[in-house]
Design a protein around this motif. Structure first.
Motif, short mmCIF file in Angstrom:
data_model
loop_
_atom_site.label_atom_id
_atom_site.label_comp_id
_atom_site.label_asym_id
_atom_site.label_seq_id
_atom_site.Cartn_x
_atom_site.Cartn_y
_atom_site.Cartn_z
N ASP A 23 0.84 -1.19 0.00
CA ASP A 23 0.00 0.00 0.00
C ASP A 23 0.88 1.25 0.00
N ALA A 24 0.79 2.05 -1.06
CA ALA A 24 1.54 3.30 -1.12
C ALA A 24 0.76 4.35 -0.34
N VAL A 25 1.38 4.92 0.69
CA VAL A 25 0.72 5.88 1.57
C VAL A 25 1.53 7.17 1.60
N PRO A 26 0.91 8.28 2.03
CA PRO A 26 1.66 9.54 2.13
C PRO A 26 2.78 9.44 3.15
N PRO A 27 3.85 10.20 2.95
CA PRO A 27 4.98 10.17 3.89
C PRO A 27 4.55 10.55 5.30
N SER A 28 5.12 9.86 6.29
CA SER A 28 4.81 10.11 7.70
C SER A 28 5.98 9.61 8.54
N GLU A 29 6.12 10.16 9.74
CA GLU A 29 7.22 9.75 10.62
C GLU A 29 7.05 8.31 11.12
N THR A 30 5.83 7.80 11.06
CA THR A 30 5.57 6.45 11.57
C THR A 30 5.50 5.40 10.47
N VAL A 31 5.69 5.82 9.22
CA VAL A 31 5.57 4.90 8.08
C VAL A 31 6.92 4.75 7.39
N PRO A 32 7.33 3.53 7.05
CA PRO A 32 8.59 3.34 6.31
C PRO A 32 8.56 4.11 4.98
N ASN A 33 9.73 4.56 4.56
CA ASN A 33 9.81 5.36 3.35
C ASN A 33 10.91 4.83 2.42
N LEU A 34 10.57 4.78 1.16
CA LEU A 34 11.56 4.51 0.11
C LEU A 34 11.77 5.81 -0.65
N HIS A 35 13.00 6.33 -0.59
CA HIS A 35 13.30 7.60 -1.25
C HIS A 35 14.28 7.37 -2.39
N LEU A 36 13.85 7.69 -3.59
CA LEU A 36 14.71 7.60 -4.78
C LEU A 36 15.54 8.87 -4.84
#
Length: 200
Positions: free
Chosen positions: A68-81
């Motif tokens: 599930d692609a979700v908006p960026p948040s401090e509590t959600v893992p992030n993949l940054h290109l």
């Protein structure tokens, strides 16, 4: 013969059940073609180019593997290109010393951030050969664009494979941190237990 067949079916069913239980118990679920950790069931995706082709390819992989692609948040893992680039190296020459064949290298740099576990930086590279025919300039340009698009697709798949290894990577980091803490604690205990100099 019928009893043997039933026994075989029963054993097969039991093996499949045990495999399913083992998979569920270690925190992994089958998503698409890879075993992806539960930590990234929801993942935000950010990019140096929010409308670029690479981001679209990664989003497509998300859909394919049930992330599930979700908006960026401090509590959600992030993949940054972070970046993408294409470089070339000459492999062979024509008789007039003009380059005849190139090796194209497509490079992607990206970070994966998992809250409370840390950040990991990665670089993915994909190589392809490309023939440079000066008599077909237009076709050559179209072919190169197609090759670069194929390299983006492969890079996106490699990123997914790295995500599948993410839990093992962070587990090793946690083990290393715990070992370092235990070593520090042992050193402190040793220093405290050393006998002091006796006063006469």
């Amino acid at each position: 013969m019928k009893a043997v067949f039933s026994l075989t079916q029963t054993i097969r069913f039991l093996l499949v059940s045990l495999l399913a239980l083992a998979t569920a118990s270690c925190g992994f679920h089958l998503r698409g073609n890879y075993m992806l950790p539960d930590d990234i069931a929801k993942l935000s995706l950010t990019s140096f180019d929010e409308y670029g082709q690479l981001k679209r390819q990664v989003e497509s992989q998300f859909e394919m593997h049930g992330i599930d692609a979700v908006p960026p948040s401090e509590t959600v893992p992030n993949l940054h290109l972070i970046s993408e680039s294409v470089s070339e190296r000459t492999l062979s020459l024509y008789q007039n010393s003009r380059a005849a064949e190139y090796e194209l290298t497509y490079t992607v740099r990206y970070n994966i951030v998992v809250p409370e576990k840390g950040t990991q930086a990665y670089t993915t590279r994909v190589n392809r050969t490309f023939l440079d025919n000066p008599l077909t300039a237009l076709a050559k340009s179209v072919e190169r664009d197609m090759i670069e698009e194929e390299m983006r697709q492969q890079a996106a798949r490699q990123i997914m494979r790295q995500l599948a290894r993410l839990t093992a990577v962070f587990n090793k980091l946690e083990e290393a941190e715990l070992e370092a803490m235990l070593n520090d604690g042992a050193d402190s205990t040793t220093q405290l237990s050393e006998p002091g100099t006796a006063t006469p």
